[in-house]
Design a protein around this motif. Structure first.
Motif, mmCIF file in Angstrom:
data_model
loop_
_atom_site.group_PDB
_atom_site.id
_atom_site.type_symbol
_atom_site.label_atom_id
_atom_site.label_comp_id
_atom_site.label_asym_id
_atom_site.label_seq_id
_atom_site.Cartn_x
_atom_site.Cartn_y
_atom_site.Cartn_z
ATOM 1 N N ASN A 161 0.795 -1.416 0.043
ATOM 2 C CA ASN A 161 -0.041 -0.107 -0.144
ATOM 3 C C ASN A 161 0.789 1.295 0.058
ATOM 4 O O ASN A 161 0.547 2.224 -0.685
ATOM 5 C CB ASN A 161 -1.068 -0.032 0.977
ATOM 6 C CG ASN A 161 -1.989 -0.888 0.763
ATOM 7 O OD1 ASN A 161 -2.864 -0.689 -0.199
ATOM 8 N ND2 ASN A 161 -2.279 -1.792 1.801
ATOM 9 N N GLU A 206 1.308 3.771 -3.114
ATOM 10 C CA GLU A 206 0.769 5.562 -2.878
ATOM 11 C C GLU A 206 1.971 6.347 -3.231
ATOM 12 O O GLU A 206 1.679 7.149 -3.749
ATOM 13 C CB GLU A 206 0.543 5.437 -1.389
ATOM 14 C CG GLU A 206 0.085 6.830 -1.106
ATOM 15 C CD GLU A 206 -1.360 7.024 -1.505
ATOM 16 O OE1 GLU A 206 -1.604 8.201 -1.597
ATOM 17 O OE2 GLU A 206 -2.004 6.202 -1.694
ATOM 18 N N THR A 250 -7.955 -1.117 5.672
ATOM 19 C CA THR A 250 -7.859 -0.081 4.548
ATOM 20 C C THR A 250 -8.475 1.192 5.115
ATOM 21 O O THR A 250 -7.635 2.281 4.441
ATOM 22 C CB THR A 250 -8.752 -0.547 3.291
ATOM 23 O OG1 THR A 250 -8.361 -2.032 2.910
ATOM 24 C CG2 THR A 250 -8.904 0.096 2.141
ATOM 25 N N VAL A 251 -9.376 1.484 5.996
ATOM 26 C CA VAL A 251 -9.758 2.758 6.313
ATOM 27 C C VAL A 251 -8.656 3.340 7.169
ATOM 28 O O VAL A 251 -8.176 4.609 6.934
ATOM 29 C CB VAL A 251 -11.206 2.501 7.040
ATOM 30 C CG1 VAL A 251 -11.392 3.961 7.608
ATOM 31 C CG2 VAL A 251 -12.163 1.957 6.117
ATOM 32 N N GLY A 294 -5.731 4.587 5.173
ATOM 33 C CA GLY A 294 -6.134 5.931 4.531
ATOM 34 C C GLY A 294 -5.862 6.803 5.643
ATOM 35 O O GLY A 294 -5.559 8.031 5.629
ATOM 36 N N LYS A 314 -3.571 9.935 5.178
ATOM 37 C CA LYS A 314 -4.075 11.121 4.780
ATOM 38 C C LYS A 314 -4.802 12.014 5.895
ATOM 39 O O LYS A 314 -5.171 12.898 5.612
ATOM 40 C CB LYS A 314 -5.065 10.966 3.747
ATOM 41 C CG LYS A 314 -4.685 10.402 2.200
ATOM 42 C CD LYS A 314 -5.901 9.740 1.526
ATOM 43 C CE LYS A 314 -5.157 9.127 0.182
ATOM 44 N NZ LYS A 314 -6.070 8.586 -0.427
ATOM 45 N N ASP A 320 -11.870 12.190 3.254
ATOM 46 C CA ASP A 320 -10.896 11.625 2.185
ATOM 47 C C ASP A 320 -10.232 10.292 2.435
ATOM 48 O O ASP A 320 -9.998 9.521 1.764
ATOM 49 C CB ASP A 320 -9.718 12.631 1.963
ATOM 50 C CG ASP A 320 -10.338 13.963 1.309
ATOM 51 O OD1 ASP A 320 -11.240 13.777 0.811
ATOM 52 O OD2 ASP A 320 -9.487 14.745 1.370
ATOM 53 N N SER A 321 -10.218 9.975 3.815
ATOM 54 C CA SER A 321 -9.780 8.607 4.301
ATOM 55 C C SER A 321 -10.546 7.444 3.907
ATOM 56 O O SER A 321 -10.075 6.346 3.496
ATOM 57 C CB SER A 321 -9.400 8.682 5.852
ATOM 58 O OG SER A 321 -9.511 9.593 6.497
ATOM 59 N N SER A 338 -10.230 5.733 0.541
ATOM 60 C CA SER A 338 -9.341 4.194 0.380
ATOM 61 C C SER A 338 -9.928 3.160 0.336
ATOM 62 O O SER A 338 -9.612 2.185 -0.097
ATOM 63 C CB SER A 338 -8.111 4.382 1.605
ATOM 64 O OG SER A 338 -9.128 4.264 2.710
ATOM 65 N N HIS A 356 -9.799 0.881 -2.464
ATOM 66 C CA HIS A 356 -8.464 -0.304 -2.496
ATOM 67 C C HIS A 356 -9.002 -1.192 -1.920
ATOM 68 O O HIS A 356 -8.119 -2.359 -2.014
ATOM 69 C CB HIS A 356 -7.318 0.541 -1.901
ATOM 70 C CG HIS A 356 -6.813 1.894 -2.911
ATOM 71 N ND1 HIS A 356 -6.318 1.824 -4.038
ATOM 72 C CD2 HIS A 356 -6.689 2.928 -2.158
ATOM 73 C CE1 HIS A 356 -5.985 2.971 -4.148
ATOM 74 N NE2 HIS A 356 -6.438 4.047 -3.083
ATOM 75 N N TRP A 357 -9.890 -1.712 -1.090
ATOM 76 C CA TRP A 357 -10.244 -2.721 -0.363
ATOM 77 C C TRP A 357 -10.385 -3.989 -1.128
ATOM 78 O O TRP A 357 -9.833 -4.920 -0.681
ATOM 79 C CB TRP A 357 -11.604 -2.553 0.208
ATOM 80 C CG TRP A 357 -12.183 -3.752 0.971
ATOM 81 C CD1 TRP A 357 -11.383 -4.315 2.336
ATOM 82 C CD2 TRP A 357 -13.064 -4.726 0.725
ATOM 83 N NE1 TRP A 357 -11.853 -5.413 2.528
ATOM 84 C CE2 TRP A 357 -13.071 -5.853 1.681
ATOM 85 C CE3 TRP A 357 -13.868 -4.941 -0.293
ATOM 86 C CZ2 TRP A 357 -13.546 -7.214 1.656
ATOM 87 C CZ3 TRP A 357 -14.652 -6.145 -0.474
ATOM 88 C CH2 TRP A 357 -14.634 -7.047 0.542
#
Length: 152
Positions: free
Chosen positions: A19, A23, A92-93, A96, A100, A105-106, A109, A112-113
Motif C-alpha cells: 500500500n 501510494e 484499509t480505512v 487511509g 491522509k 478523504d480517508s 481508500s 482499494h479494499w
C-alpha cells in the motif's frame, strides 16, 4: 498470542509495503523508512482489532455458517476468510487515515479494499499461516516433550 503476532507481523509488513509503495509509486530507501516507522503502529492496531473485535466476530460467523460435522480444516478456512474480510476492510480505512489524516478523504481508500482483500487472503493462506503453524507445532512438541520428561 504468539500465533496471532506472527500472522499479524507478516501481514502488516506485506500489506504496508504494497500500500505505501503503491501510494508513492516506488520502493526506495525513503519509502522503506516510512514502512519501517509505521509498521509498529499498524501492528499494534491490527493486533488489538483482531483480538478484541474481528476475531470474535469471525468466530461467531464460523459458528453460524458451519455445522458440528464440518471438519477442522473447513472451520479454519472459514475463520481465515471472515477474519481477512473484516481486517482488510477496517485496515484499509485506518491505513487511509494514517496516510491522509482523519477526514472523509480517508474513506476514499475503500476503493482499494478489493485489492487489499485479495492480497491479504493470499498472504494469509500461503505466506503468513504456514510459518505461524510451524512455530506453534514446534512449540507444542517442545511442551509435550518437557511434560513427558517431567513425568519420567
Amino acid at each position: 498470542m504468539l500465533y496471532g503476532l506472527i500472522i499479524c507481523t507478516i501481514t502488516v509488513i506485506i500489506m504496508s509495503t504494497v500500500n505505501i509503495g503503491l501510494e508513492f509509486g516506488k520502493l526506495d530507501t525513503e519509502v522503506f523508512l516510512i514502512i519501517l516507522k509505521s509498521s509498529p503502529i499498524i501492528l499494534i492496531i491490527a493486533m488489538l482489532l483482531e483480538v478484541l473485535v474481528i476475531g470474535r466476530i469471525a468466530e461467531k460467523l464460523v459458528h453460524t455458517f458451519s455445522d458440528d460435522t464440518d471438519g477442522f480444516n473447513a472451520k479454519i478456512l472459514f475463520t481465515i476468510f471472515f477474519t481477512v474480510i473484516g481486517m482488510s476492510l477496517i485496515m484499509t480505512v485506518i491505513g487511509g487515515m494514517l496516510g491522509k489524516g482523519i477526514s472523509l478523504d480517508s474513506f476514499g481508500s475503500l476503493s482499494h479494499w478489493p485489492r487489499n482483500f485479495s492480497i491479504a487472503l493470499f498472504c494469509e493462506l500461503l505466506i503468513a499461516q504456514p510459518p505461524a503453524r510451524f512455530v506453534m507445532k514446534k512449540l507444542h512438541l517442545r511442551q509435550e516433550d518437557k511434560l513427558d520428561y517431567d513425568f519420567d
